[in-house]
Write a protein that holds these residues in place. Structure first.
Motif, PDB file in Angstrom:
ATOM      1  N   LYS A  28       0.877  -1.252  -0.005  1.00 53.94           N
ATOM      2  CA  LYS A  28      -0.022   0.204  -0.218  1.00 53.94           C
ATOM      3  C   LYS A  28       0.825   1.194  -0.024  1.00 53.94           C
ATOM      4  O   LYS A  28       0.601   2.222  -0.696  1.00 53.94           O
ATOM      5  CB  LYS A  28      -0.937  -0.048   1.135  1.00 53.94           C
ATOM      6  CG  LYS A  28      -1.983  -1.022   0.994  1.00 53.94           C
ATOM      7  CD  LYS A  28      -3.072  -0.813   2.329  1.00 53.94           C
ATOM      8  CE  LYS A  28      -4.399  -1.908   2.155  1.00 53.94           C
ATOM      9  NZ  LYS A  28      -5.181  -1.987   3.159  1.00 53.94           N
ATOM     10  N   ALA A  31       2.527   1.672  -3.561  1.00 52.48           N
ATOM     11  CA  ALA A  31       1.480   1.990  -4.585  1.00 52.48           C
ATOM     12  C   ALA A  31       1.258   3.571  -4.292  1.00 52.48           C
ATOM     13  O   ALA A  31       0.970   4.238  -5.169  1.00 52.48           O
ATOM     14  CB  ALA A  31       0.142   1.223  -4.316  1.00 52.48           C
ATOM     15  N   LYS A  32       0.862   4.119  -2.865  1.00 48.28           N
ATOM     16  CA  LYS A  32       0.620   5.525  -2.898  1.00 48.28           C
ATOM     17  C   LYS A  32       1.836   6.262  -3.422  1.00 48.28           C
ATOM     18  O   LYS A  32       1.819   7.200  -4.034  1.00 48.28           O
ATOM     19  CB  LYS A  32       0.570   5.939  -1.449  1.00 48.28           C
ATOM     20  CG  LYS A  32       0.114   7.094  -1.060  1.00 48.28           C
ATOM     21  CD  LYS A  32      -0.358   7.348   0.368  1.00 48.28           C
ATOM     22  CE  LYS A  32      -1.322   8.509   0.535  1.00 48.28           C
ATOM     23  NZ  LYS A  32      -1.759   8.530   1.799  1.00 48.28           N
ATOM     24  N   ASN A  34       4.145   5.482  -5.651  1.00 49.68           N
ATOM     25  CA  ASN A  34       4.164   5.449  -7.133  1.00 49.68           C
ATOM     26  C   ASN A  34       2.808   5.833  -7.818  1.00 49.68           C
ATOM     27  O   ASN A  34       2.772   5.522  -9.224  1.00 49.68           O
ATOM     28  CB  ASN A  34       4.498   4.004  -7.580  1.00 49.68           C
ATOM     29  CG  ASN A  34       6.017   3.891  -7.100  1.00 49.68           C
ATOM     30  OD1 ASN A  34       6.998   4.554  -7.394  1.00 49.68           O
ATOM     31  ND2 ASN A  34       6.431   2.649  -6.284  1.00 49.68           N
ATOM     32  N   ASN A  35       1.774   6.006  -7.041  1.00 49.97           N
ATOM     33  CA  ASN A  35       0.677   6.691  -7.724  1.00 49.97           C
ATOM     34  C   ASN A  35      -0.184   5.313  -8.529  1.00 49.97           C
ATOM     35  O   ASN A  35      -0.498   5.651  -9.677  1.00 49.97           O
ATOM     36  CB  ASN A  35       0.387   8.026  -8.561  1.00 49.97           C
ATOM     37  CG  ASN A  35      -0.716   8.421  -8.796  1.00 49.97           C
ATOM     38  OD1 ASN A  35      -1.668   7.974  -7.771  1.00 49.97           O
ATOM     39  ND2 ASN A  35      -0.928   9.071  -9.750  1.00 49.97           N
ATOM     40  N   THR A  36      -0.011   4.332  -8.111  1.00 50.45           N
ATOM     41  CA  THR A  36      -0.728   3.083  -8.517  1.00 50.45           C
ATOM     42  C   THR A  36      -1.616   2.287  -7.847  1.00 50.45           C
ATOM     43  O   THR A  36      -1.727   2.908  -6.543  1.00 50.45           O
ATOM     44  CB  THR A  36       0.605   2.084  -9.042  1.00 50.45           C
ATOM     45  OG1 THR A  36       1.350   1.543  -7.847  1.00 50.45           O
ATOM     46  CG2 THR A  36       1.598   2.467 -10.206  1.00 50.45           C
ATOM     47  N   SER A  37      -2.193   1.462  -8.203  1.00 44.37           N
ATOM     48  CA  SER A  37      -3.247   0.831  -7.456  1.00 44.37           C
ATOM     49  C   SER A  37      -2.740  -0.754  -7.133  1.00 44.37           C
ATOM     50  O   SER A  37      -1.822  -1.247  -7.737  1.00 44.37           O
ATOM     51  CB  SER A  37      -4.589   0.553  -8.092  1.00 44.37           C
ATOM     52  OG  SER A  37      -4.353  -0.028  -9.237  1.00 44.37           O
ATOM     53  N   PHE A  50      -7.137   2.109  -4.689  1.00 45.11           N
ATOM     54  CA  PHE A  50      -6.485   3.210  -5.373  1.00 45.11           C
ATOM     55  C   PHE A  50      -5.660   4.030  -4.172  1.00 45.11           C
ATOM     56  O   PHE A  50      -6.112   3.673  -3.147  1.00 45.11           O
ATOM     57  CB  PHE A  50      -7.081   4.057  -6.150  1.00 45.11           C
ATOM     58  CG  PHE A  50      -7.980   3.292  -7.327  1.00 45.11           C
ATOM     59  CD1 PHE A  50      -7.341   3.415  -8.575  1.00 45.11           C
ATOM     60  CD2 PHE A  50      -9.047   2.804  -7.294  1.00 45.11           C
ATOM     61  CE1 PHE A  50      -7.768   2.536  -9.449  1.00 45.11           C
ATOM     62  CE2 PHE A  50      -9.659   2.081  -8.130  1.00 45.11           C
ATOM     63  CZ  PHE A  50      -9.062   2.080  -9.458  1.00 45.11           C
ATOM     64  N   PRO A  51      -4.638   4.780  -4.709  1.00 47.54           N
ATOM     65  CA  PRO A  51      -3.854   5.371  -3.594  1.00 47.54           C
ATOM     66  C   PRO A  51      -4.690   6.360  -2.558  1.00 47.54           C
ATOM     67  O   PRO A  51      -4.229   6.621  -1.463  1.00 47.54           O
ATOM     68  CB  PRO A  51      -2.829   6.114  -4.372  1.00 47.54           C
ATOM     69  CG  PRO A  51      -2.589   5.567  -5.695  1.00 47.54           C
ATOM     70  CD  PRO A  51      -4.224   5.088  -5.946  1.00 47.54           C
ATOM     71  N   ASN A  52      -5.788   6.731  -3.222  1.00 50.77           N
ATOM     72  CA  ASN A  52      -6.713   7.897  -2.562  1.00 50.77           C
ATOM     73  C   ASN A  52      -7.577   6.971  -1.582  1.00 50.77           C
ATOM     74  O   ASN A  52      -8.381   7.779  -0.831  1.00 50.77           O
ATOM     75  CB  ASN A  52      -7.549   8.752  -3.493  1.00 50.77           C
ATOM     76  CG  ASN A  52      -8.508   7.812  -4.304  1.00 50.77           C
ATOM     77  OD1 ASN A  52      -8.599   6.557  -4.057  1.00 50.77           O
ATOM     78  ND2 ASN A  52      -9.109   8.530  -5.132  1.00 50.77           N
TER      79      ASN A  52
END
Length: 65
Positions: A28, A31-32, A34-37, A50-52
């Motif tokens: 997690k 992913a945050k 690198n702005n990936t899911s 998703f990162p958000n």
């Protein structure tokens, strides 16, 4: 390697549960950054996070991409 503590499972390899949790947390974070899911399994099936923090079911359409 992780140490055995009172929170570990009573199984022979109880440390595996803690290791798996730490691995998921690291995924997690990565992913945050690198702005990936990430995709993982739940009792209801595969989900994509998703990162958000938004979580959506992982569908057949996602597999084709």
């Amino acid at each position: 390697m992780l140490e055995y503590n009172e929170h570990s499972s009573k199984r022979k390899y109880g440390w595996v549960n803690q290791w798996a949790k730490m691995t998921g947390e690291r995924a997690k974070i990565d992913a945050k950054v690198n702005n990936t899911s990430i995709v993982y399994a739940t009792k209801d099936g595969l989900v994509k996070e998703f990162p958000n923090g938004e979580i959506k079911p992982y569908t057949e359409e996602d597999l084709e991409k």
